[in-house]
Design a protein around this motif. Structure first.
Motif, PDB file in Angstrom:
ATOM      1  N   TYR A 368      10.667   7.308  -6.788  1.00  0.00           N
ATOM      2  CA  TYR A 368       9.840   6.003  -6.710  1.00  0.00           C
ATOM      3  C   TYR A 368      10.559   5.168  -5.672  1.00  0.00           C
ATOM      4  O   TYR A 368       9.904   4.129  -5.399  1.00  0.00           O
ATOM      5  N   THR A 369      11.628   5.457  -5.076  1.00  0.00           N
ATOM      6  CA  THR A 369      12.305   4.569  -4.173  1.00  0.00           C
ATOM      7  C   THR A 369      12.525   4.948  -2.680  1.00  0.00           C
ATOM      8  O   THR A 369      12.436   4.264  -1.919  1.00  0.00           O
ATOM      9  N   LYS A 370      12.316   6.200  -2.390  1.00  0.00           N
ATOM     10  CA  LYS A 370      12.684   6.777  -1.191  1.00  0.00           C
ATOM     11  C   LYS A 370      11.439   6.466   0.067  1.00  0.00           C
ATOM     12  O   LYS A 370      10.625   7.273  -0.198  1.00  0.00           O
ATOM     13  N   THR A 371      11.344   5.150   0.369  1.00  0.00           N
ATOM     14  CA  THR A 371      10.225   5.286   1.279  1.00  0.00           C
ATOM     15  C   THR A 371      10.479   3.999   2.041  1.00  0.00           C
ATOM     16  O   THR A 371      11.426   2.899   1.527  1.00  0.00           O
ATOM     17  N   ARG A 380       4.490   2.812  -5.572  1.00  0.00           N
ATOM     18  CA  ARG A 380       5.500   3.364  -6.422  1.00  0.00           C
ATOM     19  C   ARG A 380       6.032   2.653  -7.507  1.00  0.00           C
ATOM     20  O   ARG A 380       6.343   3.581  -8.486  1.00  0.00           O
ATOM     21  N   MET A 381       6.487   1.430  -7.336  1.00  0.00           N
ATOM     22  CA  MET A 381       7.083   0.791  -8.600  1.00  0.00           C
ATOM     23  C   MET A 381       6.235   0.557  -9.588  1.00  0.00           C
ATOM     24  O   MET A 381       6.200   0.513 -10.650  1.00  0.00           O
ATOM     25  N   ASN A 382       4.894   0.075  -9.106  1.00  0.00           N
ATOM     26  CA  ASN A 382       3.990  -0.012 -10.045  1.00  0.00           C
ATOM     27  C   ASN A 382       3.716   1.228 -10.780  1.00  0.00           C
ATOM     28  O   ASN A 382       3.485   1.150 -12.043  1.00  0.00           O
ATOM     29  N   LEU A 383       3.481   2.550 -10.331  1.00  0.00           N
ATOM     30  CA  LEU A 383       3.477   3.678 -10.890  1.00  0.00           C
ATOM     31  C   LEU A 383       4.679   4.018 -11.954  1.00  0.00           C
ATOM     32  O   LEU A 383       4.494   4.208 -13.053  1.00  0.00           O
ATOM     33  N   TYR A 384       5.883   3.490 -11.764  1.00  0.00           N
ATOM     34  CA  TYR A 384       6.970   3.654 -12.192  1.00  0.00           C
ATOM     35  C   TYR A 384       6.948   2.834 -13.628  1.00  0.00           C
ATOM     36  O   TYR A 384       7.285   3.224 -14.687  1.00  0.00           O
ATOM     37  N   ASN A 385       6.622   1.565 -13.328  1.00  0.00           N
ATOM     38  CA  ASN A 385       6.419   0.526 -14.349  1.00  0.00           C
ATOM     39  C   ASN A 385       5.496   0.945 -15.254  1.00  0.00           C
ATOM     40  O   ASN A 385       5.470   0.746 -16.622  1.00  0.00           O
ATOM     41  N   GLN A 386       4.477   1.603 -15.178  1.00  0.00           N
ATOM     42  CA  GLN A 386       3.265   1.967 -16.069  1.00  0.00           C
ATOM     43  C   GLN A 386       3.747   3.056 -16.736  1.00  0.00           C
ATOM     44  O   GLN A 386       3.634   3.095 -17.874  1.00  0.00           O
ATOM     45  N   SER A 505      -3.230   5.610  -7.038  1.00  0.00           N
ATOM     46  CA  SER A 505      -2.951   5.930  -5.990  1.00  0.00           C
ATOM     47  C   SER A 505      -1.850   5.162  -5.290  1.00  0.00           C
ATOM     48  O   SER A 505      -1.477   4.029  -5.874  1.00  0.00           O
ATOM     49  N   VAL A 506      -0.974   6.037  -4.398  1.00  0.00           N
ATOM     50  CA  VAL A 506       0.217   5.429  -3.881  1.00  0.00           C
ATOM     51  C   VAL A 506       0.315   5.357  -2.201  1.00  0.00           C
ATOM     52  O   VAL A 506      -0.896   6.165  -1.806  1.00  0.00           O
ATOM     53  N   ASP A 507       1.177   4.884  -1.736  1.00  0.00           N
ATOM     54  CA  ASP A 507       1.370   4.895  -0.380  1.00  0.00           C
ATOM     55  C   ASP A 507      -0.114   4.264   0.187  1.00  0.00           C
ATOM     56  O   ASP A 507      -0.378   4.910   1.372  1.00  0.00           O
ATOM     57  N   GLY A 508      -0.554   3.140  -0.216  1.00  0.00           N
ATOM     58  CA  GLY A 508      -1.580   2.497   0.473  1.00  0.00           C
ATOM     59  C   GLY A 508      -2.879   3.316   0.112  1.00  0.00           C
ATOM     60  O   GLY A 508      -3.916   3.156   1.141  1.00  0.00           O
ATOM     61  N   ILE A 513      -3.630  10.211  -6.994  1.00  0.00           N
ATOM     62  CA  ILE A 513      -2.750  10.809  -8.237  1.00  0.00           C
ATOM     63  C   ILE A 513      -3.794  10.895  -9.179  1.00  0.00           C
ATOM     64  O   ILE A 513      -4.538  10.169  -9.816  1.00  0.00           O
ATOM     65  N   LYS A 514      -4.224  12.400  -9.603  1.00  0.00           N
ATOM     66  CA  LYS A 514      -5.161  12.612 -10.871  1.00  0.00           C
ATOM     67  C   LYS A 514      -4.345  13.768 -11.603  1.00  0.00           C
ATOM     68  O   LYS A 514      -4.174  14.917 -11.097  1.00  0.00           O
TER      69      LYS A 514
END
Length: 802
Positions: A368-371, A380-386, A505-508, A513-514
């Motif tokens: 979630y952090t390596k970018t 990615r943080m939104n995905l992690y928080n969810q 979706s991540v990275d803009g 992700i499905k």
């Protein structure tokens, strides 16, 4: 002529001349005189000649005669008694032994019934007056009637195939009830190789035999699972992808792998799989798995070169020999055996991370952090928080328990058997219903068999017919799909089951992700099953022209037809990226199998000079198998309500119906020699020459051999009674392996209907052949020790092999 006769008999007859009339009287006063002396006294008084045999007269012994003025008849009667007769011929008294007629022997009639230990009547039992050919046979109710001349010590003998011979001394009984006991042979005393049987004491190979009772003590799932528990050399590799799926064949090896692993898909069969022999003929693994355990009499595992080399090029991975039970003699009997099993999934071996642990693991790996892009970091943080929100709300889904259930399996076996000394028969019906631990998986096997055996003089005929019908159903998804699903996704929903566990979706938006929901795909209509019908007929004829020699011919015919169907719903997540008109698939495959397997063997066995035991087996084997497969895949279904190819739009992209045909043939010549000196020093020699069509034209045939030696130390004089069995053995040999597909040695082509020209249809090279492709060989060494002590209470088998 008369003078000549008298001269010949002069040495044994005493003759005198004189005249005698019946009026003359004779007086004798003799005490303890010989019979000859008494006759001489009569001769002096009568002047008659006497004609008799000195040896017969001397046998009378001494006599005492006191008479006055009696006739010749009376005087001779007092001297000779009733043992002799006499008459006067030309002034000659001819004396002969009395011809006594034997007293008439009394004819006796005895009736009775012959039964087994369970009290069931035995038809066809031979009842003989011992030492004669006079006899009778029991009827269908086990009853008999026998008329015979009764003398003191008369013995009646009762014999029947498979039973111990019984003898009854007749003492005037009018009714008899005879109980015959079954003549049982301990299976562990005999090694059954499928080609010959040999007493284990004279066998140099490494082999272990298990009876049906031993197998059932370990469970009733199937033979292989019981062997895995009983024998440490018999190994089944767990299938983590399919678990205990009843339709997936296990990965089996004996004493480890002898070939490269993971080649099953390339070679159609597992090159490390042992050879399976059922009632003397090779069968596939599926037949052994489906075999009802109630039909099994014994299973023998042949492990080293000395025991397996009789199968030559097929035996490098070991041999499993299964013998089914034969009909028992006696009156018609019906037996039933039922078995009910509950299987519960054991997931303790899966030590998976829970939801919090998995999320933390992903965080620590930098998922979630390596970018370097701040905008991507927010996504990615939104995905992690969810996902963290789900974990903190208590979501911790154990997906492994979703596709499994408690499976209930039941097996039934009915067998009708009976017969007499000449004819035995058995008819069986069995059903194996296995409910897989995976949801919606199962396997049902219905089997019908007829066993016949007929004996006539020196000939015997055996026939075993088996008809099997199988239906199998696979689970909609493999177990691995659920193992790979993360535990921080919830599974409890209101209303319908969602198609995806997560959509984001991540990275803009570059990465969408499905996460597929395995419960959704499992809820869709599907087909994944097969139906198979097959028969197998084994015929055997034996001829025993003389003691110690047997000739045998056997042939097995097999025929099978398998039809499989697989339908995947157009709503399945696998088709999300597929054109709508191509969603959904239906695959149908049909496989026809036909084959024969036969052999001719001559067996010799003799004990020479009370110490030299010689056994020899010479044989020829031949076999052929033909497989025909046709299949097609149709795609493009509007709905999944009717999984029928008539509703499909087209064949699968860049595909068409397929048709494949393969034929494999093999022939072999083999020789086995066994020698035992005084049942102490043993030698086994095996040689086999095999030819098979699966290898290159330059390497069609190969030779395999083995030599085994053993020492029965327990038969030595210096071993005490505390040792029941002690054998040291060693063997070396080079068994081979031919578990390969039919055409690996050939250059093969596939017709291409798109390449049409003036010369006809084009073809593409499918595989390049190798005329020098030769047999795989394994050099096998084995050093073993067998020890049994404490009155057979402790048994140790040790083998070192390399």
């Amino acid at each position: 002529m008369k003078l000549t006769v008298f001269l010949i008999l002069f040495g044994i007859l005493r003759l005198s001349a004189g005249t005698y009339t019946q009026a003359d009287s004779i007086s004798l006063d003799l005490s303890n005189a010989t019979c000859k002396e008494a006759l001489d006294a009569i001769k002096k008084q009568t002047k008659l000649d006497f004609f008799y045999n000195n040896q017969e007269i001397n046998a009378v012994g001494r006599v005492s005669v006191h008479c006055q003025n009696v006739s010749l008849d009376e005087a001779l009667r007092q001297v000779l008694g009733k043992k002799f007769t006499f008459r006067i011929v030309d002034n000659t008294v001819v004396i002969r032994p009395q011809e006594t007629k034997p007293a008439p022997v009394q004819q006796r009639v005895v009736k009775g019934v012959v039964v087994d230990v369970q009290g069931l009547p035995l038809p066809g039992v031979t009842v003989l007056l011992k030492g004669t050919t006079l006899g009778a046979s029991t009827d269908m109710d086990g009853k008999f009637t026998l008329s015979f001349p009764h003398t003191a010590g008369t013995v009646l003998q009762f014999s029947f195939i498979g039973m111990k011979t019984a003898e009854v001394t007749f003492s005037g009984q009018t009714e008899l009830k005879v109980v015959l006991e079954e003549e049982t042979t301990q299976m562990d005393e005999v090694v059954v190789t499928g080609i010959f049987e040999r007493k284990s004491e004279s066998f140099t190979g490494s082999a272990t035999t298990y009876k049906k009772e031993d197998l059932k003590m370990m469970g009733s799932q199937n033979i292989l699972q019981s062997l895995k528990t009983l024998d440490p050399s018999f190994h089944i590799t767990p299938n983590n992808e399919f678990g205990s799926d009843p339709n997936k064949l296990p990965d089996i090896d004996i004493r480890g792998k002898t070939s490269i692993v993971n080649l099953k898909e390339d070679y159609a069969v597992d090159p490390n799989q042992p050879l399976f022999i059922l009632d003397g003929f090779e069968v596939d693994l599926q037949t052994i798995v489906d075999l009802n355990m109630e039909r099994v009499a014994s299973v023998t595992i042949l492990k080293d070169a000395a025991s397996t080399a009789i199968y030559g090029s097929r035996a490098a991975n070991g041999v499993v020999v299964v013998e089914t039970k034969r009909p028992a003699p006696g009156t018609l009997r019906l037996s039933y055996n039922g078995d009910f099993t509950v299987q519960m999934p054991d997931l303790s071996d899966y030590n998976m991370m829970n939801a919090a642990e998995k999320l933390e693991f992903e965080w620590l790996t930098g998922y979630y952090t390596k970018t370097s892009n701040e905008e991507y970091l927010v996504d990615r943080m939104n995905l992690y928080n969810q996902r963290l929100k789900n974990v903190q709300s208590g979501v911790d889904t154990y997906w492994l328990s979703e596709p499994v259930r408690t499976g209930f399996s039941h097996k039934h076996n009915m067998y009708v058997e009976g017969g007499d000394d000449a004819m035995l028969y058995g008819v069986g019906l069995s059903y194996n219903g296995t409910q897989g631990v995976m949801e919606q998986s199962g396997r049902d096997v219905l089997s019908f068999n007829i066993d016949l055996r007929y004996r006539k003089g020196k000939f015997s005929f055996d026939n075993k017919f088996t008809l099997d019908y199988t239906e199998s159903q696979n689970a909609p998804q493999s177990f691995s799909v659920y193992v790979q699903t993360n535990p921080y996704y919830p599974k409890d929903y209101e209303g319908s089951v969602p198609k995806y566990l997560e959509e984001s979706s991540v990275d803009g938006g570059f990465w969408s992700i499905k996460v597929e929901n395995p419960l959704y795909n499992a809820s869709l209509n599907y087909l994944d099953g097969a139906k198979e019908i097959s028969f197998r007929n084994n015929f055997q004829m034996e001829w025993r022209p003389m003691d110690g020699i047997m000739a045998r011919g056997r042939i097995s015919l097999t025929k099978g037809n398998n039809k499989s169907e697989k339908f995947k719903s157009p709503f399945h997540t696998d088709f999300d990226e597929t054109e709508k008109t191509e969603r959904g698939s239906y695959t149908k495959s049909t496989t026809d199998r036909w084959g024969y397997d036969g052999d001719v063997t001559v067996t010799y066995g003799k004990l020479l000079g009370d110490v030299h035991q010689v056994n020899a087996v010479l044989g020829w084997n031949f076999s052929s198998t033909r497989l025909i497969n046709d299949a097609f895949t149709a795609i493009g279904f509007p709905d999944d309500n009717v999984p029928n190819p008539a509703f499909a739009n087209e064949y699968a992209t860049e595909s068409k119906p397929s048709y494949n045909e393969s034929t494999t043939r093999s022939t072999s010549f083999y020789l086995n020699l066994n020698y035992a000196y005084n049942n102490r020093y043993l030698l086994d020699v095996n040689y086999r020459k095999d030819g098979s069509s699966v290898f290159g034209t330059n390497k069609r045939f190969t030779d395999s051999w083995s030599v085994g030696v053993a020492w029965n130390i327990h038969n030595e004089a210096f071993i005490g009674d505390w040792v029941n069995w002690l054998k040291l053995r060693f063997s070396v040999g080079n068994p081979g392996n031919q578990n390969f597909s039919a055409y690996k040695a050939y250059t093969t082509y596939v017709y291409n209907t798109n390449l049409q020209n003036a010369f006809g249809m084009g073809a593409n090279v499918s595989g390049f052949g190798n005329p020098d492709l030769k047999w795989q060989k394994t050099m096998d060494y084995n050093l073993g020790l067998d020890l049994t002590v404490l009155n057979n209470r402790l048994k140790i088998n040790t083998d070192v092999y390399w």
